[in-house]
Motif scaffolding. Structure first.
Motif, PDB file in Angstrom:
ATOM      1  N   VAL A 468       6.893   7.050   8.751  1.00 48.14           N
ATOM      2  CA  VAL A 468       6.131   6.984   7.500  1.00 48.14           C
ATOM      3  C   VAL A 468       7.089   6.706   6.352  1.00 48.14           C
ATOM      4  CG1 VAL A 468       4.597   8.201   5.907  1.00 48.14           C
ATOM      5  CG2 VAL A 468       4.409   8.604   8.374  1.00 48.14           C
ATOM      6  N   ALA A 665      -2.807   7.613   9.380  1.00 46.57           N
ATOM      7  CA  ALA A 665      -1.473   7.353   9.921  1.00 46.57           C
ATOM      8  C   ALA A 665      -1.496   7.421  11.442  1.00 46.57           C
ATOM      9  CB  ALA A 665      -0.466   8.357   9.354  1.00 46.57           C
ATOM     10  N   LYS A 676       4.284   2.185  12.465  1.00 50.55           N
ATOM     11  CA  LYS A 676       4.857   2.472  11.151  1.00 50.55           C
ATOM     12  C   LYS A 676       3.725   2.601  10.149  1.00 50.55           C
ATOM     13  CE  LYS A 676       8.451   1.132   7.871  1.00 50.55           C
ATOM     14  NZ  LYS A 676       9.601   0.248   7.613  1.00 50.55           N
ATOM     15  N   VAL A 677       3.916   3.473   9.136  1.00 49.13           N
ATOM     16  CA  VAL A 677       2.913   3.712   8.107  1.00 49.13           C
ATOM     17  C   VAL A 677       3.558   3.528   6.739  1.00 49.13           C
ATOM     18  CG1 VAL A 677       1.260   5.362   7.155  1.00 49.13           C
ATOM     19  CG2 VAL A 677       1.765   5.391   9.602  1.00 49.13           C
ATOM     20  N   ALA A 693       3.493  12.797   5.170  1.00 49.79           N
ATOM     21  CA  ALA A 693       4.557  11.864   5.583  1.00 49.79           C
ATOM     22  C   ALA A 693       5.432  12.461   6.673  1.00 49.79           C
ATOM     23  CB  ALA A 693       5.404  11.476   4.375  1.00 49.79           C
TER      24      ALA A 693
END
Length: 813
Positions: A468, A665, A676-677, A693
């Protein structure tokens, strides 16, 4: 034989009504009966049979709608309905109506008949013409006399037929009724809920036929002499052609039953005998052991996104069905229901039934009866499926238990998760609440050992969590010099995924093109006429819309207040985001998933199928794309406006933000390729964003819990929202003031009362709104005070529909 019965009628009155059982009619508790109520006929539920004659002349039950010995609601469901009525302070009749999706078995019909006064009025109008002294317009007077003229030659005309023949509005009919020129009778009755389709059967091809008739007859002959009329309508022939052939006896129209609806989405290949990892196996063993004990047990299954919770659900349900028992699986979104049902159907075949509001009345009734007959022992559905009439229930699973859509926002305002727990308790059943981001209340209860906590901390096959990356949009503005909707980083990452032939999702939880229209000259925003809400610009539809009441207006070219042409469209919705992405990536295959593009569950299925099969590169959407979807090709998730909800005056704002970010996410990296975010935010330092996150639910839970304890919010107290509403502001102020003074004078130890105050959205759907927020550590004390408040409101002649009590409210706006 008992002579009387108490009936719960679906009206906003918290009382039962006594009726007489006569003319050989019998019923039993839980059974449906057709009863007269004022000037209407309604379907009610019998709650008790007795011989206690009331002090008034009881009306007779018109008809019993259920077969003898087979009431619509079992004793267990009647008990559950009574609990909902008591706990949520909802009239029992409205609760039972919600529990039964059998509206298709009752046809509401109203007929009209002219009176002697009507005949006289028609005669006078014929001699003297319209009255110039009437307050009604000449057009309305003309419509009134058309109604009288039509009824003068007919008896008992159905309302739909009358309005169609005379072009009279309901307002006109109401005016004629008030003058006593016509009478209105409710002749509503039992109806068949069987789904049928019309088919044309070729009886003969002989005789002289024109070209259109010959084409239709030849088409039927080529199909074996029998074809659905919907197929014949596709032919390039006039609609009257078929009717002509029917009248000549060459074709016969028949009705044939339609098979029940099955999931159309392909399943994901899930099997109930998959190889489980250690945490999945441990959770499944605990659930199976509890089911085998045939007693109540509650579990909170906390599994991270991609940990294989659905596989555990299916395996647990298979154990239940193999033992000859039944299971219910609740999902929060209608859009998720077909996909989950497809998975369940893949494992259990035709033993699956679906219940949700996206089905037609007849489809819902069909699935309900399949469940009742024991043909479907695995039920999948949204919140109303918690009332499924399954026999020998062993397991209830609530997926994404934290989701706010489990809370109904109209009477009865029940929470399906909590009702599932109570139903499990009543029926000695196991209930499993599952989520990657449990509600604070459920996790708190698990920590207090009210539920057994089952943890699944790892993704299946040891797949890594998606990386993240936070993008601070304040810094983005400083570096680029202008406001960006899509950051440079997100554009770069999307381009990289497209080059690799991978897929991406981008979330913006706001539909439409622009959420605000502002005059730059005078500062006025374009607001809904019915709500204190700005209208949203929908570019493709070329109109402004209110997302609360549905009001629509044309797109303004000038300010309505000052006439300025400097009208500015502010902000970004999912429609504008899709347009921007098309501009950045013109070769990409992009689709949008929100309430504007999804009109039915079939639209939802098509979009997800296209993503599943690789026909799409990029999916843009609102929170509809955030939960439950298992798309292995998605390796990138972008979140635009990740922190919009943090600015709402709602104590749950941080929790909702954390849940949404964590859920969306979790759509990334569910296949072989790591995900991936990219989170775009203006509040990168906020703890909800930071913990999301880091995939750290425990950290967020501890931090948020401290704030809740300081302010005595759930889970440290029970909460209720009392809303006073009216189309007149003076009435709202008077009524909320009267209730507020009563709260001040009344002793309510252990209950905190806040208000009255204007609701955050002060006007909604033409109603002005003031509210009170009540908090208490004792649910019983809160319930007692609320009942006393409603009794006082009734004494003050405040209409019961204008005081709304929402127990365990999730939405305080």
């Amino acid at each position: 034989m008992t002579d009387y019965c108490d009936v719960a009628v679906p009206v906003p009155l918290d009382q039962l009504f006594t009726y007489k059982l006569g003319n050989g009619i019998s019923s039993e508790p839980g059974g449906r009966v057709l009863v007269p109520f004022r000037q209407r006929r309604l379907v009610g539920i019998v709650t008790e049979l007795h011989d206690r004659a009331p002090a008034f002349a009881a009306k007779n039950v018109i008809e019993s709608l259920d077969d003898k010995g087979s009431p619509a609601l079992t004793e267990e469901l009647v008990r559950l309905g009574r609990w909902i009525s008591q706990y949520y302070l909802a009239p029992a009749g409205e609760v039972f109506r919600t529990m039964l999706p059998l509206g298709a078995e009752f046809r509401r019909e109203v007929v009209y008949r002219i009176t002697d006064e009507g005949h006289m009025a028609l005669h006078l109008a014929g001699n003297a013409g319209s009255s110039g002294r009437s307050r009604r317009t000449p057009e309305d007077q003309d419509a009134e006399y058309r109604v009288l003229d039509y009824l003068s030659a007919r008896d008992d005309v159905l309302e739909a037929m009358l309005r169609s023949a005379t072009r009279a509005s309901r307002t006109v009919l109401a005016g004629v009724l008030r003058k006593k020129w016509i009478v209105r009778n409710d002749v509503s009755h039992r109806a068949s809920a069987a789904r049928t389709r019309q088919v044309a059967q070729l009886k003969s091809a002989e005789g002289e036929l024109n070209a259109n008739q010959r084409l239709l007859v030849e088409t039927l002959a080529a199909a074996g002499g029998r074809l659905g009329t919907e197929n014949l309508r596709d032919l390039d022939v006039p609609k009257s052609t078929l009717g002509t052939l029917v009248r000549r006896g060459l074709i016969e129209l028949q009705e044939e039953p339609i098979d029940f609806v099955r999931p159309t989405l392909p399943g994901r290949g899930l099997r109930a005998d998959l190889e489980f990892n250690s945490s999945q196996r441990a959770a499944l063993d605990r659930i199976r052991t509890a089911v085998d004990a045939c007693t109540y047990a509650g579990f909170l299954l906390h599994g991270v996104t991609g940990s294989g919770k659905t596989a555990v659900y299916l395996a647990a349900m298979k154990s239940v069905l193999d033992a000859g028992r039944s299971a219910i699986l609740l999902v929060p979104e209608i859009g998720l229901t077909p996909a989950v049902a497809a998975d369940v159907h893949e494992v259990f075949g035709d033993e699956v039934a679906i219940l949700h509001s996206g089905l037609s009345d007849k489809e819902r009734a069909e699935h309900w009866h399949r469940i009742r007959r024991g043909e479907a022992r695995a039920v999948v559905g949204t919140r109303s499926a918690v009332f499924a009439p399954v026999s020998n229930l062993a397991l209830i699973i609530v997926d994404e238990e934290q989701d706010s859509s489990y809370k109904q926002e109209e009477t009865p305002r029940y929470h399906a998760r909590d009702v599932a727990v109570v139903r499990a308790n009543f029926s000695d059943t196991v209930v499993v609440l599952g989520s990657a981001t449990p509600s604070l209340e459920s996790y708190f209860n698990a920590k207090k050992n009210r539920y057994a906590l089952l943890e699944m901390p790892d993704r299946v096959e040891k797949r890594p969590f998606p990386e993240v990356e936070l993008v601070d949009m304040r810094q983005e503005f400083q570096e680029t010099g202008h406001e960006q909707v899509i950051s440079r980083k997100l554009i770069e990452e999307i381009r990289l995924r497209l080059e690799r032939k991978e897929q991406a999702m981008v979330l913006l939880n706001r539909r439409g093109y622009s959420p605000v229209v502002l005059c730059r000259a005078c500062g006025k925003t374009l607001q809904c006429q019915n709500c204190a809400i700005a209208l949203t610009h929908h570019k493709a539809k070329r109109r402004m819309e209110c997302h609360y009441c549905g009001f629509m207006a044309s797109v303004p070219k000038h300010c309505a207040l000052c006439g300025s042409e400097y009208v500015y469209f502010l902000g970004t919705g999912s429609e504008k985001l899709e347009e921007l992405l098309h501009g950045f990536f013109p070769q990409a295959r992009i689709a949008r998933l929100d309430r504007d593009t999804v009109r039915s569950h079939a639209d939802f299925e098509r979009a997800l199928s296209a993503l599943n099969t690789g026909e799409l590169d990029l999916l843009v959407g609102t929170q509809m794309i955030a939960k439950g979807h298992d798309i292995h090709g998605v390796t990138l998730v972008g979140v635009v406006g990740a922190d919009m909800t943090l600015g709402l005056p709602d104590f749950r704002a941080a929790e909702r933000t954390f849940q949404l970010l964590t859920q969306v996410a979790g759509r990334a990296g569910r296949g072989e390729v790591p995900g991936k975010v990219i989170l775009q935010t203006y509040f990168s330092e906020h703890y909800a964003v930071q913990f999301a996150a880091q995939h750290d639910f425990a950290g967020f839970y501890e931090k948020e819990l401290r704030f809740r304890s300081w302010m005595h919010y759930p889970p440290y107290s029970s909460l209720a929202n009392v809303m006073v509403r009216s189309g007149k502001l003076d009435d709202v102020l008077k009524w909320s003031g009267a209730i507020g003074r009563w709260f001040e004078k009344t002793r309510h130890e252990g209950v905190r009362v806040l208000g009255p105050a204007a609701a955050p959205i002060e006007r909604l759907k033409r109603d002005y709104r003031y509210h009170f927020v009540l908090k208490s550590q004792s649910r019983q004390k809160l319930n007692v005070l609320l009942r006393a408040m409603l009794a006082h409101a009734e004494e003050q002649k405040i209409p019961c529909t204008n005081v709304i009590v929402d127990v365990d409210a999730l939405w305080l706006m």
